[in-house]
Design an enzyme around this catalytic site. Structure first.
Site, PDB file in Angstrom:
ATOM      1  N   CYS A 114       0.821  -1.229   0.000  1.00  0.00           N
ATOM      2  CA  CYS A 114       0.000   0.000   0.000  1.00  0.00           C
ATOM      3  C   CYS A 114       0.851   1.275   0.000  1.00  0.00           C
ATOM      4  CB  CYS A 114      -0.948   0.002   1.190  1.00  0.00           C
ATOM      5  SG  CYS A 114      -2.119  -1.353   1.120  1.00  0.00           S
ATOM      6  N   HIS A 251      -3.196   7.514   1.560  1.00  0.00           N
ATOM      7  CA  HIS A 251      -3.587   6.173   1.132  1.00  0.00           C
ATOM      8  C   HIS A 251      -4.975   5.915   1.718  1.00  0.00           C
ATOM      9  CE1 HIS A 251      -3.917   1.989   0.562  1.00  0.00           C
ATOM     10  NE2 HIS A 251      -3.679   1.663   1.812  1.00  0.00           N
ATOM     11  N   ASN A 281      -9.981   0.234  -0.520  1.00  0.00           N
ATOM     12  CA  ASN A 281      -8.517   0.255  -0.460  1.00  0.00           C
ATOM     13  C   ASN A 281      -7.964  -0.376  -1.746  1.00  0.00           C
ATOM     14  OD1 ASN A 281      -5.817  -0.150   0.060  1.00  0.00           O
ATOM     15  ND2 ASN A 281      -6.117  -0.935   2.137  1.00  0.00           N
TER      16      ASN A 281
HETATM   17  O1  UT7 Z   1      -3.769  -0.631   3.441  1.00  0.00           O
HETATM   18  C1  UT7 Z   1      -2.943  -1.420   4.223  1.00  0.00           C
HETATM   19  C2  UT7 Z   1      -3.132  -1.144   5.624  1.00  0.00           C
HETATM   20  N1  UT7 Z   1      -4.387  -1.674   6.100  1.00  0.00           N
HETATM   21  C3  UT7 Z   1      -5.075  -0.968   6.956  1.00  0.00           C
HETATM   22  O2  UT7 Z   1      -4.696   0.126   7.248  1.00  0.00           O
HETATM   23  C4  UT7 Z   1      -6.269  -1.597   7.633  1.00  0.00           C
HETATM   24  C5  UT7 Z   1      -6.216  -1.287   9.103  1.00  0.00           C
HETATM   25  N2  UT7 Z   1      -7.298  -1.838   9.899  1.00  0.00           N
HETATM   26  C6  UT7 Z   1      -8.587  -1.455   9.763  1.00  0.00           C
HETATM   27  O3  UT7 Z   1      -8.932  -0.678   8.916  1.00  0.00           O
HETATM   28  C7  UT7 Z   1      -9.585  -1.997  10.771  1.00  0.00           C
HETATM   29  O4  UT7 Z   1      -8.908  -2.639  11.820  1.00  0.00           O
HETATM   30  C8  UT7 Z   1     -10.620  -2.952  10.144  1.00  0.00           C
HETATM   31  C9  UT7 Z   1     -11.583  -2.185   9.274  1.00  0.00           C
HETATM   32  C10 UT7 Z   1      -9.905  -4.029   9.345  1.00  0.00           C
HETATM   33  C11 UT7 Z   1     -11.456  -3.632  11.260  1.00  0.00           C
HETATM   34  O5  UT7 Z   1     -12.067  -2.647  12.048  1.00  0.00           O
HETATM   35  P1  UT7 Z   1     -11.990  -2.738  13.647  1.00  0.00           P
HETATM   36  O6  UT7 Z   1     -12.793  -1.645  14.190  1.00  0.00           O
HETATM   37  O7  UT7 Z   1     -10.535  -2.786  14.009  1.00  0.00           O
HETATM   38  O8  UT7 Z   1     -12.742  -4.092  13.942  1.00  0.00           O
HETATM   39  P2  UT7 Z   1     -12.193  -5.462  14.583  1.00  0.00           P
HETATM   40  O9  UT7 Z   1     -11.273  -6.141  13.650  1.00  0.00           O
HETATM   41  O10 UT7 Z   1     -11.740  -5.194  15.993  1.00  0.00           O
HETATM   42  O11 UT7 Z   1     -13.536  -6.301  14.648  1.00  0.00           O
HETATM   43  C12 UT7 Z   1     -14.641  -5.928  15.494  1.00  0.00           C
HETATM   44  C13 UT7 Z   1     -15.705  -7.009  15.354  1.00  0.00           C
HETATM   45  C14 UT7 Z   1     -15.167  -8.422  15.554  1.00  0.00           C
HETATM   46  O12 UT7 Z   1     -16.162  -9.176  16.226  1.00  0.00           O
HETATM   47  P3  UT7 Z   1     -16.079  -9.450  17.799  1.00  0.00           P
HETATM   48  O13 UT7 Z   1     -14.790 -10.179  18.006  1.00  0.00           O
HETATM   49  O14 UT7 Z   1     -16.084  -8.090  18.431  1.00  0.00           O
HETATM   50  O15 UT7 Z   1     -17.295 -10.252  18.057  1.00  0.00           O
HETATM   51  C15 UT7 Z   1     -14.988  -8.943  14.160  1.00  0.00           C
HETATM   52  O16 UT7 Z   1     -15.089 -10.354  14.083  1.00  0.00           O
HETATM   53  O17 UT7 Z   1     -16.235  -6.997  14.020  1.00  0.00           O
HETATM   54  C16 UT7 Z   1     -16.175  -8.304  13.450  1.00  0.00           C
HETATM   55  N3  UT7 Z   1     -15.987  -8.174  12.011  1.00  0.00           N
HETATM   56  C17 UT7 Z   1     -17.011  -7.989  11.168  1.00  0.00           C
HETATM   57  N4  UT7 Z   1     -18.334  -7.871  11.369  1.00  0.00           N
HETATM   58  C18 UT7 Z   1     -19.115  -7.670  10.298  1.00  0.00           C
HETATM   59  C19 UT7 Z   1     -14.837  -8.171  11.297  1.00  0.00           C
HETATM   60  N5  UT7 Z   1     -15.104  -8.002   9.998  1.00  0.00           N
HETATM   61  C20 UT7 Z   1     -16.445  -7.874   9.881  1.00  0.00           C
HETATM   62  C21 UT7 Z   1     -17.310  -7.664   8.811  1.00  0.00           C
HETATM   63  N6  UT7 Z   1     -18.626  -7.558   9.069  1.00  0.00           N
HETATM   64  N7  UT7 Z   1     -16.871  -7.540   7.552  1.00  0.00           N
END
Ligand code: UT7
Length: 324
Positions: A114, A251, A281
């Site tokens: 990225c 980005h 992204n």
């Molecule tokens: O470009 C390269 C660099 N990449 C990035 O910069 C990405 C960086 N990370 C992010 O953007 C975020 O961490 C994400 C968008 C990937 C995830 O957001 P988050 O607020 O950090 O959520 P999380 O991973 O902590 O997940 C929260 C909850 C989890 O459930 P529990 O454990 O709380 O029950 C996940 O299992 O959301 C769940 N979850 C989803 N729910 C519905 C994860 N993906 C999904 C989904 N739909 N697609």
């Protein structure tokens, strides 16, 4: 007197097929509300089965050359950032070179996921500053849809395909911060974070293409910290302050990362170019896609100070300061 890389034109290409969050709800256990709230993404473009990364790159490159009023035969160098090349080798850059009808100079790929576009801009700018190239085409192009695990809801909703390009022209300049062109670059990497964002395949390790794997929350934490600090470093090299920034062109990984980074830098929301809502992204393509949007709709004008910043797998991260 110094040599500066002045941006003479830009271009972009997005595949026709638009995939909405609602469409993804049919594939994995997710909701439009979750995706919008956590990431800001509403739609993404996905390449057709017959479209390769080079096809996207060629379309963006042609538009950038036309915008610059230049012919491919005038180019000395093509630097193409991608983590999703057409083939293991040769480079996608050489495929683009041939398609454009450019038979002299050199072309190669840069791999920083990225952060690829910022890395490619830095490489291209160094060629110009050293006088090894005068006219350079810098491209970011990706087909991340090909390396996604479409059953993994934590990653498949986040990415899209696309390409963007700029043409850089070497010009003599005074060497102070009032010059047009790339004023400063700053790059970092820290290979210890390999396992937080990687692809579980590859020619040497597994002889497969593999799928993207990410510990999202961990990447998120590193992103805000690293991005705000690298922007500060790049501005200092350029002899500018955050108050001088007209446009932050980040980005486009996540709206919350972009807004938090801008808040940390004290750059107001109105100065952020945001396309993550429509493009998702697109890895190395996201910055030139956003740049092209803001140039074409008249937001970015001659003399504006732009900060480009990105963070990606590796980890890699970096920033460029450009006076348009
Ligand atoms: O470009 C390269 C660099 N990449 C990035 O910069 C990405 C960086 N990370 C992010 O953007 C975020 O961490 C994400 C968008 C990937 C995830 O957001 P988050 O607020 O950090 O959520 P999380 O991973 O902590 O997940 C929260 C909850 C989890 O459930 P529990 O454990 O709380 O029950 C996940 O299992 O959301 C769940 N979850 C989803 N729910 C519905 C994860 N993906 C999904 C989904 N739909 N697609």
């Amino acid at each position: 007197m110094v040599r500066r890389s002045v941006v003479a034109g830009c271009g972009a290409y997005l595949p026709d097929r638009v995939v909405t969050n609602e469409e993804l709800v049919q594939r994995v256990d997710t909701t439009d509300e979750w995706i919008v709230q956590r990431t800001g993404i509403k739609t993404r473009h996905i390449a057709g089965d017959d479209q390769k990364t080079s096809d996207l790159a060629i379309a963006a490159a042609r538009q950038a050359l036309e915008h610059a009023g230049m012919n491919a035969s005038e180019l000395d160098l093509v630097v193409l950032a991608t983590a999703t090349p057409d083939h293991t080798f040769p480079s996608t850059a050489t495929t683009v070179q041939a398609a454009l009808g450019m038979t002299r100079g050199a072309a190669f790929d840069v791999q920083a996921v990225c952060s690829g576009f910022v890395y490619a801009m830095n490489v291209a700018d160094n060629f110009v500053r050293l006088g090894q190239a005068k006219n350079v085409l810098v491209i970011g192009a990706e087909t991340f849809s090909r390396i996604l695990d479409w059953e993994d809801r934590t990653t498949c909703v986040l990415f899209g395909d696309g390409a963007g390009a700029v043409v850089l022209l070497g010009q003599d300049a005074s060497g102070d911060s009032s010059d047009r062109g790339v004023l400063a670059n700053c790059l970092h990497s820290d290979g210890r974070h390999h396992d937080l964002l990687y692809v579980d395949g590859g020619p040497s390790a597994t002889q497969t293409v593999g799928h993207l794997r990410m510990e999202g929350p961990e990447v998120f934490k590193h992103a805000v910290k690293n991005l705000s600090s690298v922007v500060g470093e790049a501005l200092e090299i350029a002899g500018l302050h955050t108050d001088d920034v007209d446009w932050l062109v980040p980005h486009q990984a996540n709206k919350r990362i972009i807004s938090s980074t801008a808040r940390k830098l004290r750059v107001s929301e109105e100065k952020i170019v945001m396309t993550v809502e429509r493009h998702a992204n697109t890895s190395a393509a996201s910055i030139p896609l956003a740049l092209n949007d803001a140039v074409r709709d008249g937001r970015i004008n001659t003399g504006d100070v732009l900060v480009l910043e990105a963070m990606g797998g590796g980890f890699t991260w970096g920033a460029s300061v450009v006076r348009w």
